[in-house]
Design a protein around this motif. Structure first.
Motif, PDB file in Angstrom:
ATOM      1  N   GLY A  52      40.519  48.405  26.420  1.00  0.00           N
ATOM      2  CA  GLY A  52      40.494  49.855  26.300  1.00  0.00           C
ATOM      3  C   GLY A  52      41.485  50.559  27.222  1.00  0.00           C
ATOM      4  N   LEU A  53      41.750  51.807  26.896  1.00  0.00           N
ATOM      5  CA  LEU A  53      42.757  52.590  27.603  1.00  0.00           C
ATOM      6  C   LEU A  53      42.334  52.896  29.035  1.00  0.00           C
ATOM      7  CD1 LEU A  53      45.466  54.064  27.339  1.00  0.00           C
ATOM      8  CD2 LEU A  53      44.207  56.088  26.551  1.00  0.00           C
ATOM      9  N   ILE A  54      41.052  53.163  29.247  1.00  0.00           N
ATOM     10  CA  ILE A  54      40.584  53.496  30.595  1.00  0.00           C
ATOM     11  C   ILE A  54      40.795  52.330  31.545  1.00  0.00           C
ATOM     12  CG2 ILE A  54      38.565  54.100  31.983  1.00  0.00           C
ATOM     13  CD1 ILE A  54      37.487  55.663  29.622  1.00  0.00           C
ATOM     14  N   TRP A  55      40.479  51.131  31.085  1.00  0.00           N
ATOM     15  CA  TRP A  55      40.682  49.949  31.915  1.00  0.00           C
ATOM     16  C   TRP A  55      42.151  49.770  32.255  1.00  0.00           C
ATOM     17  CZ3 TRP A  55      43.498  45.430  31.276  1.00  0.00           C
ATOM     18  CH2 TRP A  55      43.217  44.397  32.186  1.00  0.00           C
ATOM     19  N   GLU A  56      43.023  49.996  31.268  1.00  0.00           N
ATOM     20  CA  GLU A  56      44.459  49.828  31.484  1.00  0.00           C
ATOM     21  C   GLU A  56      45.002  50.846  32.472  1.00  0.00           C
ATOM     22  OE1 GLU A  56      46.346  49.874  27.711  1.00  0.00           O
ATOM     23  OE2 GLU A  56      45.323  48.067  26.990  1.00  0.00           O
ATOM     24  N   ILE A  57      44.537  52.077  32.391  1.00  0.00           N
ATOM     25  CA  ILE A  57      44.982  53.096  33.344  1.00  0.00           C
ATOM     26  C   ILE A  57      44.509  52.749  34.748  1.00  0.00           C
ATOM     27  CG2 ILE A  57      44.711  55.515  34.027  1.00  0.00           C
ATOM     28  CD1 ILE A  57      44.541  56.223  31.046  1.00  0.00           C
ATOM     29  N   PHE A  58      43.264  52.339  34.850  1.00  0.00           N
ATOM     30  CA  PHE A  58      42.712  51.980  36.161  1.00  0.00           C
ATOM     31  C   PHE A  58      43.479  50.819  36.781  1.00  0.00           C
ATOM     32  CE2 PHE A  58      39.729  49.557  38.804  1.00  0.00           C
ATOM     33  CZ  PHE A  58      39.348  50.543  39.700  1.00  0.00           C
ATOM     34  N   ASN A  59      43.896  49.856  35.965  1.00  0.00           N
ATOM     35  CA  ASN A  59      44.605  48.686  36.471  1.00  0.00           C
ATOM     36  C   ASN A  59      46.118  48.886  36.548  1.00  0.00           C
ATOM     37  OD1 ASN A  59      42.821  46.020  36.759  1.00  0.00           O
ATOM     38  ND2 ASN A  59      41.926  47.318  35.172  1.00  0.00           N
ATOM     39  N   SER A  60      46.558  50.121  36.364  1.00  0.00           N
ATOM     40  CA  SER A  60      47.980  50.443  36.521  1.00  0.00           C
ATOM     41  C   SER A  60      48.226  51.288  37.763  1.00  0.00           C
ATOM     42  CB  SER A  60      48.493  51.187  35.279  1.00  0.00           C
ATOM     43  OG  SER A  60      48.331  50.411  34.115  1.00  0.00           O
ATOM     44  N   TRP A  61      47.251  51.341  38.661  1.00  0.00           N
ATOM     45  CA  TRP A  61      47.363  52.196  39.844  1.00  0.00           C
ATOM     46  C   TRP A  61      48.547  51.818  40.732  1.00  0.00           C
ATOM     47  CZ3 TRP A  61      47.457  50.165  44.693  1.00  0.00           C
ATOM     48  CH2 TRP A  61      47.021  48.845  44.839  1.00  0.00           C
ATOM     49  N   TRP A  62      48.978  50.561  40.677  1.00  0.00           N
ATOM     50  CA  TRP A  62      50.056  50.078  41.540  1.00  0.00           C
ATOM     51  C   TRP A  62      51.390  50.761  41.262  1.00  0.00           C
ATOM     52  CZ3 TRP A  62      53.632  47.914  38.283  1.00  0.00           C
ATOM     53  CH2 TRP A  62      53.152  47.487  37.032  1.00  0.00           C
ATOM     54  N   ILE A  63      51.524  51.380  40.066  1.00  0.00           N
ATOM     55  CA  ILE A  63      52.760  52.105  39.751  1.00  0.00           C
ATOM     56  C   ILE A  63      52.955  53.269  40.716  1.00  0.00           C
ATOM     57  CG2 ILE A  63      53.902  53.529  38.001  1.00  0.00           C
ATOM     58  CD1 ILE A  63      52.746  51.752  35.880  1.00  0.00           C
ATOM     59  N   ILE A  64      51.844  53.808  41.216  1.00  0.00           N
ATOM     60  CA  ILE A  64      51.922  54.905  42.186  1.00  0.00           C
ATOM     61  C   ILE A  64      52.676  54.447  43.431  1.00  0.00           C
ATOM     62  CG2 ILE A  64      50.573  56.465  43.645  1.00  0.00           C
ATOM     63  CD1 ILE A  64      48.359  56.352  41.557  1.00  0.00           C
TER      64      ILE A  64
ATOM     65  N   SER B   4      54.258  46.851  45.179  1.00  0.00           N
ATOM     66  CA  SER B   4      53.776  46.805  43.794  1.00  0.00           C
ATOM     67  C   SER B   4      54.014  45.444  43.165  1.00  0.00           C
ATOM     68  CB  SER B   4      54.468  47.884  42.954  1.00  0.00           C
ATOM     69  OG  SER B   4      54.127  49.166  43.395  1.00  0.00           O
ATOM     70  N   PHE B   5      55.236  44.934  43.314  1.00  0.00           N
ATOM     71  CA  PHE B   5      55.571  43.678  42.645  1.00  0.00           C
ATOM     72  C   PHE B   5      54.911  42.477  43.316  1.00  0.00           C
ATOM     73  CE2 PHE B   5      58.699  46.350  40.645  1.00  0.00           C
ATOM     74  CZ  PHE B   5      58.815  45.806  39.373  1.00  0.00           C
ATOM     75  N   ILE B   6      54.778  42.520  44.610  1.00  0.00           N
ATOM     76  CA  ILE B   6      54.051  41.441  45.276  1.00  0.00           C
ATOM     77  C   ILE B   6      52.594  41.447  44.832  1.00  0.00           C
ATOM     78  CG2 ILE B   6      53.193  40.632  47.513  1.00  0.00           C
ATOM     79  CD1 ILE B   6      55.838  41.526  48.732  1.00  0.00           C
ATOM     80  N   TYR B   7      52.024  42.646  44.665  1.00  0.00           N
ATOM     81  CA  TYR B   7      50.624  42.769  44.231  1.00  0.00           C
ATOM     82  C   TYR B   7      50.430  42.206  42.824  1.00  0.00           C
ATOM     83  CZ  TYR B   7      46.376  44.949  42.460  1.00  0.00           C
ATOM     84  OH  TYR B   7      45.155  45.174  41.882  1.00  0.00           O
ATOM     85  N   ILE B   8      51.257  42.671  41.864  1.00  0.00           N
ATOM     86  CA  ILE B   8      51.048  42.220  40.484  1.00  0.00           C
ATOM     87  C   ILE B   8      51.408  40.741  40.334  1.00  0.00           C
ATOM     88  CG2 ILE B   8      51.410  44.536  39.585  1.00  0.00           C
ATOM     89  CD1 ILE B   8      54.195  43.695  38.689  1.00  0.00           C
ATOM     90  N   GLY B   9      52.364  40.270  41.141  1.00  0.00           N
ATOM     91  CA  GLY B   9      52.688  38.852  41.100  1.00  0.00           C
ATOM     92  C   GLY B   9      51.541  37.989  41.585  1.00  0.00           C
ATOM     93  N   THR B  10      50.836  38.497  42.598  1.00  0.00           N
ATOM     94  CA  THR B  10      49.681  37.765  43.135  1.00  0.00           C
ATOM     95  C   THR B  10      48.510  37.797  42.168  1.00  0.00           C
ATOM     96  OG1 THR B  10      50.356  38.314  45.395  1.00  0.00           O
ATOM     97  CG2 THR B  10      48.075  37.610  45.069  1.00  0.00           C
ATOM     98  N   LYS B  11      48.243  38.956  41.578  1.00  0.00           N
ATOM     99  CA  LYS B  11      47.093  39.101  40.673  1.00  0.00           C
ATOM    100  C   LYS B  11      47.261  38.298  39.387  1.00  0.00           C
ATOM    101  CE  LYS B  11      44.002  41.558  41.251  1.00  0.00           C
ATOM    102  NZ  LYS B  11      42.681  41.315  41.884  1.00  0.00           N
ATOM    103  N   THR B  12      48.525  38.099  38.951  1.00  0.00           N
ATOM    104  CA  THR B  12      48.760  37.374  37.692  1.00  0.00           C
ATOM    105  C   THR B  12      49.365  35.998  37.914  1.00  0.00           C
ATOM    106  OG1 THR B  12      50.956  38.402  37.464  1.00  0.00           O
ATOM    107  CG2 THR B  12      49.096  39.531  36.423  1.00  0.00           C
ATOM    108  N   ARG B  13      49.520  35.597  39.188  1.00  0.00           N
ATOM    109  CA  ARG B  13      50.099  34.295  39.518  1.00  0.00           C
ATOM    110  C   ARG B  13      51.476  34.122  38.897  1.00  0.00           C
ATOM    111  NH1 ARG B  13      44.877  34.428  39.325  1.00  0.00           N
ATOM    112  NH2 ARG B  13      43.521  33.092  40.578  1.00  0.00           N
TER     113      ARG B  13
ATOM    114  N   GLU C  23      53.288  43.910  30.181  1.00  0.00           N
ATOM    115  CA  GLU C  23      53.166  42.473  30.389  1.00  0.00           C
ATOM    116  C   GLU C  23      52.112  42.166  31.451  1.00  0.00           C
ATOM    117  OE1 GLU C  23      55.788  38.576  31.794  1.00  0.00           O
ATOM    118  OE2 GLU C  23      56.774  40.527  31.521  1.00  0.00           O
ATOM    119  N   TYR C  24      52.074  42.980  32.502  1.00  0.00           N
ATOM    120  CA  TYR C  24      51.069  42.763  33.547  1.00  0.00           C
ATOM    121  C   TYR C  24      49.662  42.898  32.987  1.00  0.00           C
ATOM    122  CZ  TYR C  24      47.853  43.957  37.287  1.00  0.00           C
ATOM    123  OH  TYR C  24      46.752  44.009  38.109  1.00  0.00           O
ATOM    124  N   LEU C  25      49.432  43.932  32.179  1.00  0.00           N
ATOM    125  CA  LEU C  25      48.095  44.155  31.621  1.00  0.00           C
ATOM    126  C   LEU C  25      47.677  43.007  30.707  1.00  0.00           C
ATOM    127  CD1 LEU C  25      48.321  47.982  30.843  1.00  0.00           C
ATOM    128  CD2 LEU C  25      47.049  46.886  32.699  1.00  0.00           C
TER     129      LEU C  25
END
Length: 269
Positions: free
Chosen positions: A7-19, A29-38, A93-95
């Motif tokens: 759902g859209l709400i989940w995707e928005i919530f999990n896109s906070w790192w763009i801030i 941001s990139f270190i975070y998403i790289g760690t969360k998605t290996r 791709e991250y989502l």
């Protein structure tokens, strides 16, 4: 438009790192998403953004009135803009990657593996195998090992032995023989010499067979195997209560086992 089934709400919530990228912290941001998605490529990207920022700030601080500092400022600003734009580009791709990890329980599996490794690390010497059942000895084992009486199967001699200056040399010699490792005999061999069941009909948990252990209330095959392994390792249980604690007998069966079991020919529980 939603790119996952969450759902859209989940995707928005999990896109906070763009801030973070919009605030000039693309490296975070990139270190975070790289760690969360290996994902190694995003971790490397984050490190590169970090290095560009550090080098630019160093040059600006070292050569404030030089043209090279102007170039460093320009490179830094460009890296911040590129980082922000790239964050929006990799968001989809991250989502998708994050959704796949959560759907397949990859994080839970990794966490369970980590917990198992930690248990093995801190209890490596206490990790024993018994008849297909892997047993980890917990703090109860350490507590009993630290404070237990090393007079193997017998309880600690009473102080009455030495009261009023009376000294029973036979008891001391008997204890010395027990503590003499050169005379140690496996409990499985001692079964042939001692009674499994005493005159009162109690089961001697230090010498009995696994079938007799299974006849005790609350003792299943796993607990019986654990008891046999502990008995061999420790040289016997000092008391029925120690047996109950170390093999983890459920409390509702404790009193019944105290009545049905013993650690030697005369009843000491």
């Amino acid at each position: 438009m939603s790119v996952t089934r969450r759902g859209l709400i989940w995707e928005i919530f999990n896109s906070w790192w763009i801030i973070l990228s919009c605030m000039g912290l693309s490296f975070a941001s990139f270190i975070y998403i790289g760690t969360k998605t290996r994902t190694t490529k995003w971790k490397v990207t984050g490190v590169l953004y970090l290095l560009i920022g550090i080098i630019s700030i160093f040059i600006i601080a070292s050569y404030p009135d030089n043209n090279i500092s102007n170039v460093a400022v320009l490179v830094w600003i460009v890296s911040l803009l590129v980082g922000a734009i790239q964050s929006f580009l990799v968001r989809r791709e991250y989502l998708v990657r994050r959704d796949y990890i959560l759907t397949n329980g990859i994080e839970d599996k990794d966490l369970e593996e980590m917990r198992e490794n930690v248990r093995r690390h801190y209890k490596g010497k206490d990790y024993i195998k018994g008849s297909g059942n892997d047993t980890h000895l917990d703090s109860t084992y350490h507590s009993n090992m630290e404070y237990r009486d090393y007079d193997t199967i017998s309880s600690k001699p009473s102080d009455s032995t030495f009261e009023d200056g009376n000294y029973d040399e036979s008891i001391v010699k008997g204890n010395e023989e027990i503590l003499d490792n050169s005379k140690y005999v496996s409990y499985s061999k001692k079964n042939e010499q001692y009674k499994d069941i005493d005159d009162k009909g109690k089961i001697n948990i230090n010498f009995c067979s696994i079938q007799e252990l299974l006849s005790l209330p609350g003792v299943n095959e796993q607990i019986a195997n654990r008891a046999i392994s502990l008995r061999e390792m420790l040289g016997g249980f000092n008391s029925v209560q120690e047996f109950i604690d170390m093999v983890h007998i459920e409390s509702q069966y404790s009193n019944q086992i105290r009545e049905m079991a013993t650690v030697r020919d005369h009843d000491i529980v």
